[in-house]
Scaffold this motif. Sequence first.
Motif, PDB file in Angstrom:
ATOM      1  N   LEU A 266      28.980  42.337  10.112  1.00 37.71           N
ATOM      2  CA  LEU A 266      30.292  42.312  10.773  1.00 37.71           C
ATOM      3  C   LEU A 266      30.386  43.352  11.884  1.00 37.71           C
ATOM      4  N   ASP A 267      29.913  44.560  11.637  1.00 37.85           N
ATOM      5  CA  ASP A 267      29.999  45.617  12.663  1.00 37.85           C
ATOM      6  C   ASP A 267      29.330  45.183  13.964  1.00 37.85           C
ATOM      7  N   GLU A 268      28.145  44.607  13.837  1.00 38.54           N
ATOM      8  CA  GLU A 268      27.404  44.168  15.015  1.00 38.54           C
ATOM      9  C   GLU A 268      28.125  43.009  15.706  1.00 38.54           C
ATOM     10  N   LEU A 269      28.689  42.100  14.926  1.00 43.70           N
ATOM     11  CA  LEU A 269      29.418  40.967  15.495  1.00 43.70           C
ATOM     12  C   LEU A 269      30.640  41.453  16.275  1.00 43.70           C
ATOM     13  N   LEU A 270      31.349  42.438  15.738  1.00 40.88           N
ATOM     14  CA  LEU A 270      32.528  42.967  16.426  1.00 40.88           C
ATOM     15  C   LEU A 270      32.131  43.662  17.728  1.00 40.88           C
ATOM     16  N   LYS A 271      31.023  44.399  17.700  1.00 40.94           N
ATOM     17  CA  LYS A 271      30.546  45.050  18.927  1.00 40.94           C
ATOM     18  C   LYS A 271      30.160  44.013  19.976  1.00 40.94           C
ATOM     19  N   ARG A 272      29.482  42.952  19.530  1.00 45.25           N
ATOM     20  CA  ARG A 272      29.067  41.896  20.447  1.00 45.25           C
ATOM     21  C   ARG A 272      30.275  41.163  21.008  1.00 45.25           C
ATOM     22  N   GLY A 273      31.267  40.947  20.152  1.00 46.19           N
ATOM     23  CA  GLY A 273      32.488  40.313  20.615  1.00 46.19           C
ATOM     24  C   GLY A 273      33.201  41.145  21.667  1.00 46.19           C
ATOM     25  N   LYS A 274      33.289  42.431  21.412  1.00 47.42           N
ATOM     26  CA  LYS A 274      33.912  43.334  22.381  1.00 47.42           C
ATOM     27  C   LYS A 274      33.158  43.290  23.713  1.00 47.42           C
ATOM     28  N   GLY A 275      31.830  43.290  23.646  1.00 51.26           N
ATOM     29  CA  GLY A 275      31.022  43.254  24.853  1.00 51.26           C
ATOM     30  C   GLY A 275      31.131  41.949  25.620  1.00 51.26           C
ATOM     31  N   ASN A 276      31.496  40.879  24.904  1.00 49.14           N
ATOM     32  CA  ASN A 276      31.658  39.571  25.530  1.00 49.14           C
ATOM     33  C   ASN A 276      33.100  39.283  25.935  1.00 49.14           C
ATOM     34  N   GLY A 277      33.914  40.337  25.964  1.00 46.69           N
ATOM     35  CA  GLY A 277      35.263  40.195  26.491  1.00 46.69           C
ATOM     36  C   GLY A 277      36.312  39.742  25.504  1.00 46.69           C
ATOM     37  N   MET A 278      35.979  39.706  24.210  1.00 40.15           N
ATOM     38  CA  MET A 278      36.971  39.270  23.225  1.00 40.15           C
ATOM     39  C   MET A 278      38.088  40.303  23.084  1.00 40.15           C
ATOM     40  N   PHE A 279      39.293  39.816  22.965  1.00 34.37           N
ATOM     41  CA  PHE A 279      40.459  40.672  22.737  1.00 34.37           C
ATOM     42  C   PHE A 279      40.712  40.862  21.249  1.00 34.37           C
ATOM     43  N   GLY A 280      40.397  39.841  20.477  1.00 36.75           N
ATOM     44  CA  GLY A 280      40.677  39.897  19.050  1.00 36.75           C
ATOM     45  C   GLY A 280      39.801  38.939  18.275  1.00 36.75           C
ATOM     46  N   THR A 281      40.101  38.814  16.988  1.00 42.89           N
ATOM     47  CA  THR A 281      39.322  37.989  16.081  1.00 42.89           C
ATOM     48  C   THR A 281      40.251  37.098  15.264  1.00 42.89           C
ATOM     49  N   LYS A 282      39.661  36.134  14.573  1.00 41.74           N
ATOM     50  CA  LYS A 282      40.411  35.300  13.638  1.00 41.74           C
ATOM     51  C   LYS A 282      39.584  35.044  12.396  1.00 41.74           C
ATOM     52  N   MET A 283      40.240  35.029  11.234  1.00 44.56           N
ATOM     53  CA  MET A 283      39.530  34.784   9.975  1.00 44.56           C
ATOM     54  C   MET A 283      40.448  34.007   9.041  1.00 44.56           C
ATOM     55  N   ARG A 284      39.893  32.978   8.407  1.00 42.59           N
ATOM     56  CA  ARG A 284      40.700  32.017   7.630  1.00 42.59           C
ATOM     57  C   ARG A 284      40.321  32.011   6.160  1.00 42.59           C
ATOM     58  N   SER A 285      41.350  31.970   5.318  1.00 38.59           N
ATOM     59  CA  SER A 285      41.204  31.688   3.901  1.00 38.59           C
ATOM     60  C   SER A 285      42.295  30.684   3.527  1.00 38.59           C
ATOM     61  N   VAL A 286      42.231  30.095   2.331  1.00 37.13           N
ATOM     62  CA  VAL A 286      43.114  28.971   1.999  1.00 37.13           C
ATOM     63  C   VAL A 286      43.759  29.163   0.635  1.00 37.13           C
ATOM     64  N   ILE A 287      45.063  28.856   0.593  1.00 39.17           N
ATOM     65  CA  ILE A 287      45.860  28.927  -0.637  1.00 39.17           C
ATOM     66  C   ILE A 287      46.238  27.510  -1.053  1.00 39.17           C
TER      67      ILE A 287
END
Length: 299
Positions: free
Chosen positions: A126-147
């Motif tokens: 996850l840490d590496e993915l967040l760094k890569r996302g930041k470097g690729n211009g991402m402003f935020g993230t999304k994550m889904r779970s279901v009830i």
Amino acid sequence: MLMVGPMFEKVLKADGFIAALDQSGGSTPKALRLYGISDDSYVEGEKSMFDKVHEMRTRIITSKAFDGDRILGAILFEDTMDRDIEGQSTGHYLWQKRNIVPFLKIDKGLASEASGVQLMKPIPGLDELLKRGKGNGMFGTKMRSVIKKANAEGIKAIVDQQFELAKEIIAAELIPIIEPEVDIHSEEKEECETILKKCILDHLNQLKSSDMVMLKLTLPSQQNFYKECIDHPQCMRVVALSGGYERERANEILSQQKGMIASFSRALTQDMKHGMTEDEFDEKLDQAIASIYKASKAG
């Protein structure tokens, strides 16, 4: 906390909605079928499947109808973030050419159902993915779970997991979109929403004053049910998933929710077909965007 800037101001204050273009490996074949591309069109394997879906997403993103005047942001699958559109990375293209804020889907799918819910699977790296996302211009993230059921223990576990990850995302200077979806077909939908809202508010109240999150929630059974979340100082926006409703019905429910805006996926692209001419495609997409924008603004 993320430094305030043009993206932050747009997401916080502008009219519009968030386009969900984040179908992952499991949901991509269905998305392609709806678009008119059969499974036997990418027999070479997963890479050719993702090539096809990137062509579809590129067609949507580069359409003259897909504009930053009506669309606040777009949620991308990791593979889409890693690819280019017209010589620019997808995230940078969205912001620089379309004035649309990019978000990254980071979850790796759902665990098996337990206690009436499906938690997220572990997210290795996850840490590496967040760094890569930041470097690729991402402003935020999304994550889904279901009830699926009104099980207080299960729903608390869902929200605890979501907010625990949200803190890591905030530490990486990104804004998390927390998505604890309530299944629209659940016979206990209203009870699920009651338990869920209490758990969310408990966590929002524990955040630091400098921490901000967004919520992506199922369209509620009661009008304006999530008003306390929308008004909470630690919540930037509350966006709605279509959850399986057809666009017309999703827009109808959304238009009754004050302060809630759309983040639709299938309901946005349901009329888009591979065999359309450019003009037909742009017209259908424009009609979809206009209707979702109107419903998002109505509230």
